[in-house]
Scaffold this motif. Structure first.
Motif, mmCIF file in Angstrom:
data_model
loop_
_atom_site.group_PDB
_atom_site.id
_atom_site.type_symbol
_atom_site.label_atom_id
_atom_site.label_comp_id
_atom_site.label_asym_id
_atom_site.label_seq_id
_atom_site.Cartn_x
_atom_site.Cartn_y
_atom_site.Cartn_z
ATOM 1 N N TRP A 146 -21.744 -36.586 -2.558
ATOM 2 C CA TRP A 146 -22.643 -37.364 -1.991
ATOM 3 C C TRP A 146 -23.050 -36.676 -0.393
ATOM 4 O O TRP A 146 -23.768 -36.772 0.398
ATOM 5 C CB TRP A 146 -22.640 -38.783 -1.688
ATOM 6 N N GLN A 147 -22.002 -35.626 -0.190
ATOM 7 C CA GLN A 147 -22.131 -34.921 0.972
ATOM 8 C C GLN A 147 -23.099 -33.576 0.828
ATOM 9 O O GLN A 147 -23.422 -32.848 1.852
ATOM 10 C CB GLN A 147 -20.655 -34.473 1.395
ATOM 11 N N ILE A 148 -23.328 -33.009 -0.491
ATOM 12 C CA ILE A 148 -24.129 -32.001 -0.797
ATOM 13 C C ILE A 148 -25.527 -32.112 -0.015
ATOM 14 O O ILE A 148 -26.343 -33.250 -0.235
ATOM 15 C CB ILE A 148 -24.174 -31.819 -2.064
ATOM 16 N N ASP A 149 -25.982 -31.152 0.503
ATOM 17 C CA ASP A 149 -27.378 -31.079 1.119
ATOM 18 C C ASP A 149 -28.419 -30.855 0.092
ATOM 19 O O ASP A 149 -28.191 -29.567 -0.230
ATOM 20 C CB ASP A 149 -27.459 -30.173 2.388
ATOM 21 N N PHE A 150 -28.964 -31.672 -0.521
ATOM 22 C CA PHE A 150 -29.619 -31.365 -1.604
ATOM 23 C C PHE A 150 -31.214 -30.685 -1.203
ATOM 24 O O PHE A 150 -31.996 -30.434 -2.069
ATOM 25 C CB PHE A 150 -30.126 -33.103 -2.299
ATOM 26 N N SER A 151 -31.407 -30.341 -0.028
ATOM 27 C CA SER A 151 -32.496 -29.522 0.697
ATOM 28 C C SER A 151 -32.352 -28.234 0.276
ATOM 29 O O SER A 151 -33.212 -27.279 0.537
ATOM 30 C CB SER A 151 -32.823 -29.837 1.949
ATOM 31 N N THR A 152 -31.090 -27.657 0.025
ATOM 32 C CA THR A 152 -30.679 -26.203 -0.119
ATOM 33 C C THR A 152 -30.586 -26.093 -1.565
ATOM 34 O O THR A 152 -30.661 -26.742 -2.534
ATOM 35 C CB THR A 152 -29.412 -26.115 0.734
ATOM 36 N N ASP A 153 -29.877 -25.049 -1.784
ATOM 37 C CA ASP A 153 -29.693 -24.469 -3.233
ATOM 38 C C ASP A 153 -28.392 -25.280 -3.700
ATOM 39 O O ASP A 153 -27.118 -24.663 -3.578
ATOM 40 C CB ASP A 153 -29.305 -22.671 -3.279
ATOM 41 N N TRP A 154 -28.881 -26.428 -4.144
ATOM 42 C CA TRP A 154 -27.391 -27.404 -4.607
ATOM 43 C C TRP A 154 -26.969 -27.443 -5.706
ATOM 44 O O TRP A 154 -25.676 -27.783 -5.957
ATOM 45 C CB TRP A 154 -28.078 -29.063 -4.179
ATOM 46 N N GLU A 155 -27.501 -26.869 -6.806
ATOM 47 C CA GLU A 155 -27.213 -26.941 -8.300
ATOM 48 C C GLU A 155 -25.712 -26.248 -8.496
ATOM 49 O O GLU A 155 -24.902 -26.925 -8.952
ATOM 50 C CB GLU A 155 -28.169 -26.304 -9.229
ATOM 51 N N PRO A 156 -25.701 -24.852 -8.056
ATOM 52 C CA PRO A 156 -24.160 -24.293 -8.261
ATOM 53 C C PRO A 156 -23.065 -24.975 -7.479
ATOM 54 O O PRO A 156 -22.266 -25.021 -7.964
ATOM 55 C CB PRO A 156 -24.524 -22.699 -7.507
ATOM 56 N N ARG A 157 -23.348 -25.542 -6.278
ATOM 57 C CA ARG A 157 -22.482 -26.310 -5.603
ATOM 58 C C ARG A 157 -22.109 -27.513 -6.337
ATOM 59 O O ARG A 157 -20.729 -28.034 -6.367
ATOM 60 C CB ARG A 157 -22.916 -26.499 -4.080
ATOM 61 N N LEU A 158 -22.920 -28.320 -6.807
ATOM 62 C CA LEU A 158 -22.949 -29.649 -7.619
ATOM 63 C C LEU A 158 -22.014 -29.308 -8.800
ATOM 64 O O LEU A 158 -20.750 -29.806 -9.059
ATOM 65 C CB LEU A 158 -24.167 -30.150 -7.985
ATOM 66 N N ALA A 159 -22.395 -28.024 -9.390
ATOM 67 C CA ALA A 159 -21.705 -27.934 -10.910
ATOM 68 C C ALA A 159 -20.139 -27.597 -10.416
ATOM 69 O O ALA A 159 -19.299 -28.074 -11.202
ATOM 70 C CB ALA A 159 -22.373 -26.588 -11.339
ATOM 71 N N TRP A 160 -19.962 -26.723 -9.301
ATOM 72 C CA TRP A 160 -18.660 -26.301 -9.212
ATOM 73 C C TRP A 160 -17.728 -27.575 -8.685
ATOM 74 O O TRP A 160 -16.684 -27.701 -9.048
ATOM 75 C CB TRP A 160 -18.612 -25.504 -7.814
ATOM 76 N N LEU A 161 -18.337 -28.481 -7.800
ATOM 77 C CA LEU A 161 -17.616 -29.692 -7.607
ATOM 78 C C LEU A 161 -17.363 -30.474 -8.564
ATOM 79 O O LEU A 161 -16.342 -31.255 -8.817
ATOM 80 C CB LEU A 161 -18.749 -30.479 -6.414
ATOM 81 N N ILE A 162 -18.328 -30.925 -9.601
ATOM 82 C CA ILE A 162 -18.107 -31.529 -10.557
ATOM 83 C C ILE A 162 -16.875 -31.165 -11.578
ATOM 84 O O ILE A 162 -16.216 -31.868 -12.122
ATOM 85 C CB ILE A 162 -19.318 -31.984 -11.473
ATOM 86 N N ASN A 163 -16.962 -29.789 -11.559
ATOM 87 C CA ASN A 163 -15.932 -29.123 -12.677
ATOM 88 C C ASN A 163 -14.679 -29.407 -11.974
ATOM 89 O O ASN A 163 -13.676 -29.455 -12.445
ATOM 90 C CB ASN A 163 -16.297 -27.526 -12.774
ATOM 91 N N PHE A 164 -14.681 -29.145 -10.665
ATOM 92 C CA PHE A 164 -13.310 -29.290 -9.975
ATOM 93 C C PHE A 164 -12.826 -30.554 -10.068
ATOM 94 O O PHE A 164 -11.672 -30.899 -10.443
ATOM 95 C CB PHE A 164 -13.686 -28.930 -8.188
ATOM 96 N N VAL A 165 -13.523 -31.787 -9.922
ATOM 97 C CA VAL A 165 -13.243 -33.355 -9.989
ATOM 98 C C VAL A 165 -12.627 -33.413 -11.547
ATOM 99 O O VAL A 165 -11.703 -34.167 -11.750
ATOM 100 C CB VAL A 165 -14.433 -34.147 -9.703
ATOM 101 N N MET A 166 -13.619 -32.920 -12.375
ATOM 102 C CA MET A 166 -13.259 -33.119 -13.825
ATOM 103 C C MET A 166 -11.609 -32.387 -14.021
ATOM 104 O O MET A 166 -10.964 -32.876 -14.746
ATOM 105 C CB MET A 166 -14.238 -32.487 -14.611
ATOM 106 N N GLN A 167 -11.508 -31.316 -13.736
ATOM 107 C CA GLN A 167 -10.338 -30.646 -13.796
ATOM 108 C C GLN A 167 -9.011 -31.522 -13.297
ATOM 109 O O GLN A 167 -7.958 -31.421 -13.865
ATOM 110 C CB GLN A 167 -10.041 -29.427 -12.994
ATOM 111 N N GLY A 168 -9.164 -32.184 -11.933
ATOM 112 C CA GLY A 168 -8.285 -33.255 -11.615
ATOM 113 C C GLY A 168 -8.089 -34.488 -12.600
ATOM 114 O O GLY A 168 -6.911 -35.087 -12.567
ATOM 115 N N LEU A 169 -9.200 -35.070 -12.941
ATOM 116 C CA LEU A 169 -9.067 -36.314 -13.808
ATOM 117 C C LEU A 169 -8.431 -35.739 -15.137
ATOM 118 O O LEU A 169 -7.836 -36.792 -15.586
ATOM 119 C CB LEU A 169 -10.590 -36.602 -14.051
#
Length: 198
Positions: free
Chosen positions: A164-187
């Motif tokens: 929810w800290q991602i700036d969705f007005s920028t190129d957000w898709e790669p950052r979102l994909a990386w962050l979700i992958n990072f979270v899932m690895q931890g889970l």
């Protein structure tokens, strides 16, 4: 009696169709601007203002109904994903959907905040469907052993707070994909299934 029933059905059907049209238009217009006049929503929906007010007597009532409808869609999507994918993949895809929802409904969020400042908003009650959907997905993962044991919804939302800290007005898709992958690895770390296979 039979004739009355025949004439009642179309009337009820028309009322439901009007309500659905109002909600669909309100969803789009409120996402664009929290201050959109209700008269503009009625006009776009092809109904009179009287019809709109019969269904939604106040702006608050309309905004909250749109919000409930959208939250219901988020829960329904979790159920659909669980029917189609393994639990951990369903959770990952649902996280993407939730982020996309937050990105596209910024105006609706503004409208909800405006309404909330007028009348008391019952804490996290409005988020109950999202919490319930997350719980559904976490429970499925616990049964399947695909995530580490004992993860609560509080843990989950804390772990995903960075989304929810991602700036969705920028190129957000790669950052979102990386962050979700990072979270899932931890889970997934320490999950019974992973422990057995390693």
């Amino acid at each position: 009696m039979t004739q009355a029933r025949k004439t009642d059905r179309p009337a009820r059907s028309d009322a439901l169709q009007n309500r659905e049209r109002i909600l669909k238009v309100a969803l789009v217009e409120l996402a664009r601007s929290a201050d959109v006049p209700l008269s503009a929503i009625a006009k776009q929906a092809g109904v009179g203002q009287g019809t709109l007010y019969r269904h939604f007597p106040t702006r608050e009532a309309l905004v909250m109904e749109v919000y409930r409808y959208e939250m219901g869609q988020v829960v329904h999507f979790a159920e659909l994903l669980l029917a189609k994918y393994p639990p951990d993949q369903a959770l990952e895809r649902w996280m993407h959907r939730l982020a996309e929802y937050a990105m596209t409904k910024a105006g609706l969020a503004d409208a909800i905040r405006t309404v909330s400042s007028v009348r008391e908003w019952p804490g996290n009650g409005g988020y109950a469907p999202v919490i319930a959907a997350a719980q559904l997905l976490l429970d499925a993962n616990e049964r399947a052993g695909t995530l580490r044991a004992g993860i609560t919804t509080d843990d989950f939302f804390l772990a995903t707070a960075g989304i929810w800290q991602i700036d969705f007005s920028t190129d957000w898709e790669p950052r979102l994909a990386w962050l979700i992958n990072f979270v899932m690895q931890g889970l997934r770390a320490g999950a019974p299934v992973n422990s057995v296979s390693s």
